[in-house]
Enzyme design. Structure first.
Site, short mmCIF file in Angstrom:
data_model
loop_
_atom_site.label_atom_id
_atom_site.label_comp_id
_atom_site.label_asym_id
_atom_site.label_seq_id
_atom_site.Cartn_x
_atom_site.Cartn_y
_atom_site.Cartn_z
N THR A 400 0.86 -1.18 0.00
CA THR A 400 0.00 0.00 0.00
C THR A 400 0.90 1.23 0.00
O THR A 400 2.10 1.11 0.10
CB THR A 400 -0.88 -0.09 1.26
OG1 THR A 400 -1.58 -1.33 1.22
CG2 THR A 400 -1.84 1.04 1.42
N ASN A 420 -3.72 -3.67 -2.90
CA ASN A 420 -3.60 -4.79 -1.97
C ASN A 420 -2.18 -5.35 -2.05
O ASN A 420 -1.30 -4.81 -1.41
CB ASN A 420 -4.66 -5.87 -2.18
CG ASN A 420 -4.72 -6.81 -0.97
OD1 ASN A 420 -4.41 -6.38 0.14
ND2 ASN A 420 -5.06 -8.06 -1.16
#
Ligand code: GLY
Length: 588
Positions: A400, A420
């Site tokens: 992230t 993700n």
């Protein structure tokens, strides 16, 4: 006399040599000890780290080119939102592992003029055709490949809608102007850094199975982009230009949408034109907490971050954390026991509030924290099994990314967004240059079974059409006397929540400046697996004190990558996490 003098000098030299040799010996011992203590000389909080200083504006992000873009926007008179949106689009080009158009995230904006703090939830949603058991095979087991490396793992992306909405409502510049730097970086290319080159090498097996992805990130003969090579992304430039010319609708119903859906249809994905055109960004209020007189504004569900940061701070407020000492065994023990209680609650109670009744008020109440604190022993750890049953899981790497901006008017933006995994599914939708997320793995594919971060979830976070998967992303602003004091956030999957917690404790309880707070070694416990993860720099003696309390310790190289800016005495102080080499904070 002369002879005597020479003897004296000789003796003096002899004594000085002895002193010198003793000094060398002492220094060798110190250096050796520092190495033994896990390179504490590098990370130890007692080493003074200096923040970047500015007055009129500051930008902090995980790539220096994106930070420069944001700073230029501020210098041209743009506000924090203009700069943040430009950074968001630029990171999609220069930080392909996490910056994105094909993912989603959360933004918190503090509007100084109206003294208002609000959240934008542009997290991905599950496609309309998705269903609860869609990732189970014929033996009722979770098919990991389907969820993380196929078109079925992709949630309806929210990043483009989020950036465009933030700009339209709270920015001052045109979409064309804030997109121009990202288009230039994609079209003309940028120098590949050592970090990007290494990442592309490490992920080759995952990325190169997709022809469209391999075409962009590897050379025509299959060789690697090395540090200093120029990476050009023509298709991504096309997508960015579509957005500049037609707004978010290019992505949600126009030319990009058509290419995304064609790619889904070709590979058995579920996302349709209807899913894209129905995508909405949700504006809301942060979740608020109070810690030792400071006000905490963080991200509410479907992020679990804000709720559990406040819950953990409420529990820790009952202990003299500053007095016990930074990263002292007792402090770390109490933090660990607190983390386990929060993550146990996370697995049971947290999900998308549009689909599940999340007991936010109870979780962040001081009374509940008092009750939980009574379960904590100061002397021994409580095995996770006694808190709640579960299964140990894997442990994934960073993916992230966070950026933070403050402008001269005191407007603040803190934003965390993601694909993700690093590079998401690894799939680039044909002709778009856009990497697609695998955010569906943040759902509980089979309630009670861990996801890639080892996180357990229940029915609250089961797959449902239109639902947003539970997240740990925790952009946060801490206020002092009602004014923004510092803004922060981090990548790191399940470790985001505990990373942000430690930035807050380091600044408030341990009186560190932002750079010291950022550099200091971190720990993480998430209830399951029942392991206390620590970074280098937590000394051996501290580790053995923790082991004597029953903790099972595992050394991790690094956790988190925070981007933090503080407002103090009319000045700005910022720090990018040194755990990622490309990050930069710049101010003026
Ligand atoms: N995908 C990581 C998170 O949202 O927490």
């Amino acid at each position: 006399m002369t002879c005597g003098t020479n003897v004296d000098i000789g003796i003096l030299i002899y004594i000085d040599m002895k002193r010198f040799l003793f000094f060398v010996f002492l220094m060798t011992c110190i250096v050796h000890q520092a190495t033994l203590l896990g390179q504490s000389a590098i990370y130890d909080a007692h080493v003074i780290h200096h923040p970047v200083v500015g007055q009129k504006g500051m930008v902090s992000s995980q790539h220096f080119l994106a930070t420069q873009v944001g700073l230029e926007i501020l210098k041209k008179g743009g506000n924090a939102v203009d700069a943040a949106v430009a950074v968001g689009f630029s990171l999609a080009v220069v930080l392909p592992r996490a910056g994105n158009l094909g993912g989603g995230g959360f933004m918190i904006i503090h509007d100084a003029e109206h003294h208002r703090t609000l959240t934008l939830n542009y997290r991905e949603t599950a496609a309309k055709k998705s269903y609860r058991d869609m990732y189970l095979d014929s033996d009722n087991n979770v098919d990991r490949r389907r969820i993380v490396a196929s078109h079925l793992g992709v949630g309806v992306p929210g990043s483009v809608a989020g950036m465009v909405e933030a700009l339209k409502k709270y920015g001052t510049m045109s979409l064309k102007d804030v997109l121009a730097p990202a288009i230039r970086l994609a079209e003309e290319g940028f120098e590949v850094t050592y970090e990007l080159s290494e990442m592309l090498k490490r992920y080759k097996s995952r990325l190169s199975v997709w022809t469209e992805t391999a075409k962009i990130f590897y050379k025509a003969d299959g060789s690697f982009y090395e540090h200093g090579d120029i990476l050009i992304q023509k298709d991504l430039a096309w997508s960015l230009k579509q957005i500049a010319n037609h707004g978010a609708q290019a992505f949600y119903s126009g030319a990009i949408a058509r290419r995304l859906v064609a790619d889904m249809e070709e590979h058995g994905g579920l996302i349709t034109m209807e899913d894209l055109s129905h995508y909405v960004v949700e504006e809301g209020e942060p979740v608020w907490g109070e810690y030792r007189g400071y006000q905490i504004a963080s991200m509410p569900p479907p992020s679990s971050g804000g709720v559990h940061i406040i819950q953990m701070l409420n529990i820790l407020e009952g202990y003299p954390i500053g007095y016990l000492g930074h990263n002292a065994a007792e402090t770390l023990h109490l933090m660990t026991e607190t983390m386990k209680l929060a993550y146990a609650d996370r697995s049971e109670h947290l999900g998308d509030p549009n689909f599940w009744d999340v007991p936010v008020d109870g979780l962040i109440s001081k009374a509940y924290a008092d009750e939980l604190r009574r379960e904590i022993s100061r002397y021994t750890t409580r095995p996770s099994g006694e808190i709640k049953a579960g299964h140990p899981g894997d442990y994934e790497s960073q993916q992230t990314t966070q950026f933070t901006v403050i402008d001269s008017a005191g407007n603040v933006v803190t934003n965390t967004y993601t694909l993700n995994f690093s590079f998401g599914t690894g799939i680039v939708a044909k002709g778009t240059g856009i990497l697609l997320n695998n955010e569906m793995d943040d759902f509980s594919a089979k309630p009670g079974e861990p996801n890639a971060f080892g996180l357990l979830g229940g029915e609250a976070n089961a797959v449902q059409p239109g639902k947003r998967p539970l997240s740990s992303m925790s952009p946060t602003i801490v206020f002092k006397d009602g004014h923004p004091y510092f803004a922060t956030g981090s990548p790191g999957g399940s470790r985001i929540i505990t990373t942000v917690l430690q930035i807050i404790l380091n600044i408030i309880d341990h009186h560190m400046n932002v750079a010291e707070a950022t550099h200091a070694p971190r720990i993480h416990h998430q209830w399951y697996p029942d392991i206390l993860f620590i970074e280098k720099g937590i000394g051996y003696d501290t580790q053995s004190l923790l082991r004597s309390r029953g903790h099972k310790i595992n050394l991790k190289s690094v956790m988190g990558s925070t981007q933090t800016i503080m407002l103090k005495n009319g000045m700005l102080f910022g720090a990018s996490d040194p755990r990622r080499t490309d990050g930069a904070t710049l101010g003026f």
